[in-house]
Scaffold this motif. Sequence first.
Motif, mmCIF file in Angstrom:
data_model
loop_
_atom_site.group_PDB
_atom_site.id
_atom_site.type_symbol
_atom_site.label_atom_id
_atom_site.label_comp_id
_atom_site.label_asym_id
_atom_site.label_seq_id
_atom_site.Cartn_x
_atom_site.Cartn_y
_atom_site.Cartn_z
ATOM 1 N N TYR A 54 0.823 -1.204 0.000
ATOM 2 C CA TYR A 54 0.000 0.000 0.000
ATOM 3 C C TYR A 54 0.858 1.254 0.000
ATOM 4 N N ILE A 55 0.587 2.134 -0.943
ATOM 5 C CA ILE A 55 1.233 3.446 -1.021
ATOM 6 C C ILE A 55 0.151 4.491 -0.782
ATOM 7 N N ALA A 56 0.286 5.255 0.284
ATOM 8 C CA ALA A 56 -0.768 6.196 0.675
ATOM 9 C C ALA A 56 -0.950 7.314 -0.340
ATOM 10 N N ASP A 57 0.147 7.784 -0.927
ATOM 11 C CA ASP A 57 0.066 8.821 -1.949
ATOM 12 C C ASP A 57 1.243 8.651 -2.896
ATOM 13 N N VAL A 58 0.947 8.306 -4.133
ATOM 14 C CA VAL A 58 1.992 8.068 -5.130
ATOM 15 C C VAL A 58 2.840 9.314 -5.353
ATOM 16 N N ALA A 59 2.277 10.486 -5.100
ATOM 17 C CA ALA A 59 3.026 11.730 -5.306
ATOM 18 C C ALA A 59 4.157 11.907 -4.296
ATOM 19 N N ASP A 60 4.132 11.193 -3.185
ATOM 20 C CA ASP A 60 5.197 11.263 -2.177
ATOM 21 C C ASP A 60 6.311 10.316 -2.622
ATOM 22 N N ALA A 61 7.318 10.874 -3.311
ATOM 23 C CA ALA A 61 8.328 10.061 -3.995
ATOM 24 C C ALA A 61 9.091 9.154 -3.044
ATOM 25 N N ASP A 62 9.573 9.711 -1.934
ATOM 26 C CA ASP A 62 10.413 8.914 -1.045
ATOM 27 C C ASP A 62 9.617 7.830 -0.333
ATOM 28 N N ALA A 63 8.416 8.172 0.104
ATOM 29 C CA ALA A 63 7.587 7.170 0.781
ATOM 30 C C ALA A 63 7.198 6.054 -0.185
ATOM 31 N N ALA A 64 6.885 6.426 -1.414
ATOM 32 C CA ALA A 64 6.523 5.412 -2.407
ATOM 33 C C ALA A 64 7.693 4.489 -2.697
ATOM 34 N N TRP A 65 8.883 5.050 -2.800
ATOM 35 C CA TRP A 65 10.045 4.225 -3.092
ATOM 36 C C TRP A 65 10.392 3.308 -1.922
ATOM 37 N N ARG A 66 10.120 3.750 -0.687
ATOM 38 C CA ARG A 66 10.359 2.861 0.464
ATOM 39 C C ARG A 66 9.491 1.614 0.355
ATOM 40 N N VAL A 67 8.239 1.788 -0.030
ATOM 41 C CA VAL A 67 7.360 0.632 -0.202
ATOM 42 C C VAL A 67 7.869 -0.249 -1.343
ATOM 43 N N ALA A 68 8.268 0.387 -2.449
ATOM 44 C CA ALA A 68 8.780 -0.379 -3.588
ATOM 45 C C ALA A 68 10.047 -1.145 -3.216
ATOM 46 N N SER A 69 10.919 -0.528 -2.452
ATOM 47 C CA SER A 69 12.164 -1.180 -2.049
ATOM 48 C C SER A 69 11.887 -2.392 -1.171
ATOM 49 N N ARG A 70 10.935 -2.249 -0.261
ATOM 50 C CA ARG A 70 10.585 -3.385 0.592
ATOM 51 C C ARG A 70 9.942 -4.492 -0.231
ATOM 52 N N PHE A 71 9.097 -4.118 -1.184
ATOM 53 C CA PHE A 71 8.492 -5.106 -2.082
ATOM 54 C C PHE A 71 9.570 -5.884 -2.825
ATOM 55 N N LEU A 72 10.554 -5.178 -3.368
ATOM 56 C CA LEU A 72 11.621 -5.835 -4.117
ATOM 57 C C LEU A 72 12.460 -6.734 -3.212
ATOM 58 N N GLU A 73 12.658 -6.306 -1.984
ATOM 59 C CA GLU A 73 13.408 -7.129 -1.035
ATOM 60 C C GLU A 73 12.670 -8.439 -0.758
ATOM 61 N N LEU A 74 11.371 -8.355 -0.566
ATOM 62 C CA LEU A 74 10.590 -9.552 -0.253
ATOM 63 C C LEU A 74 10.421 -10.461 -1.471
ATOM 64 N N ARG A 75 10.238 -9.883 -2.640
ATOM 65 C CA ARG A 75 10.084 -10.699 -3.849
ATOM 66 C C ARG A 75 11.408 -11.311 -4.274
ATOM 67 N N ASP A 76 12.497 -10.604 -4.051
ATOM 68 C CA ASP A 76 13.841 -11.107 -4.308
ATOM 69 C C ASP A 76 13.943 -11.662 -5.731
ATOM 70 N N ASP A 77 14.431 -12.898 -5.904
ATOM 71 C CA ASP A 77 14.611 -13.427 -7.252
ATOM 72 C C ASP A 77 13.323 -13.942 -7.874
ATOM 73 N N GLU A 78 12.191 -13.795 -7.185
ATOM 74 C CA GLU A 78 10.907 -14.142 -7.772
ATOM 75 C C GLU A 78 10.244 -12.951 -8.457
ATOM 76 N N PHE A 79 10.881 -11.794 -8.407
ATOM 77 C CA PHE A 79 10.354 -10.592 -9.066
ATOM 78 C C PHE A 79 10.223 -10.842 -10.563
ATOM 79 N N VAL A 80 9.082 -10.405 -11.131
ATOM 80 C CA VAL A 80 8.801 -10.656 -12.542
ATOM 81 C C VAL A 80 8.459 -9.345 -13.251
ATOM 82 N N GLY A 81 9.218 -9.017 -14.269
ATOM 83 C CA GLY A 81 8.841 -7.979 -15.223
ATOM 84 C C GLY A 81 9.109 -6.560 -14.816
ATOM 85 N N GLY A 82 8.280 -6.007 -13.979
ATOM 86 C CA GLY A 82 8.395 -4.608 -13.599
ATOM 87 C C GLY A 82 7.477 -4.306 -12.431
ATOM 88 N N LEU A 83 7.519 -3.052 -11.987
ATOM 89 C CA LEU A 83 6.684 -2.593 -10.880
ATOM 90 C C LEU A 83 5.373 -2.043 -11.441
#
Length: 288
Positions: free
Chosen positions: A159-188
């Motif tokens: 969940y990203i509360a406001d996509v316009a908040d660049a740093d907060a959005a990227w923190r969520v994306a970074s955690r997502f990528l950490e959890l998906r690890d080598d199972e990440f597919v395609g793009g965000l």
Amino acid sequence: MILLLPADPMRPRRPDEHFAAEAAAARDLGFDVVLVDHDALARPADPEGPAPVRTVARTTATGAAFYRGWMLRAGRYAALAAVLRERDIALRTTPEQYRRAHELPGWYADLADVTPYSVWTTGADRAGFDRARAAFGSGPAVLRDYTKSMKHHFDEAAYIADVADADAAWRVASRFLELRDDEFVGGLVLRRFERFVSAEVRTWWVDGRPALVTAHPDTPGRPVPADVDLSEVAPLVAALRLPFVTADLVLRDDGRWRVVELGDGQVSDRPAGTDPADLLAALRPAAR
């Protein structure tokens, strides 16, 4: 009529325990059951590379086939299809059709009227993510990749509360990528957050026609509403012209049923309590 199922890793002549009931039901319905070494198929580091020739158990069966098993990357599904072709077995869902159903960019445009607004990247770099955010605009969003979200880590990795908040959005994306690890597919993928008022239901479609409505595997004990309305969704799913897909639906707070996920039916889990014969009986005519 052939049904391909994953073999038990410890007892390779038996189906994986998770699919044992489907194997028994398939045999009762007249399918030839053929086992696949899922671990060998998924093992190569190159997802587009060839599959080991011993991926599929020896069989004299030939003809049309469906796979029912663990999720495969599109490249690994194509590798399985190539091995099967050498044995005169043709997957009813082609590799191109599998990718279209399995990855969100393949189906999104056709279902845009019944699914949350979405934008996506190619890859996982910050610059691409920021371009996607700019295209999205502002407001809340749910993050995923082409095939999966981390909804069980909703607050920290979805969940990203406001996509316009660049740093907060990227923190969520970074955690997502950490959890998906080598199972990440395609793009965000950024999907517009919508308010839902029901549990998800899983609908199963064979050759564009609804075959079954079940609970979602995450909530198998929740009763399926009797009033699931497929009138908006049905013509759009039919127009995809895909042999076997699932569409997960949920009721939005304005009373409209929305598609939160389309998937290839071969790798969509069957919820506990659903008779496998009900699903396989719907597949049997399609395999001819």
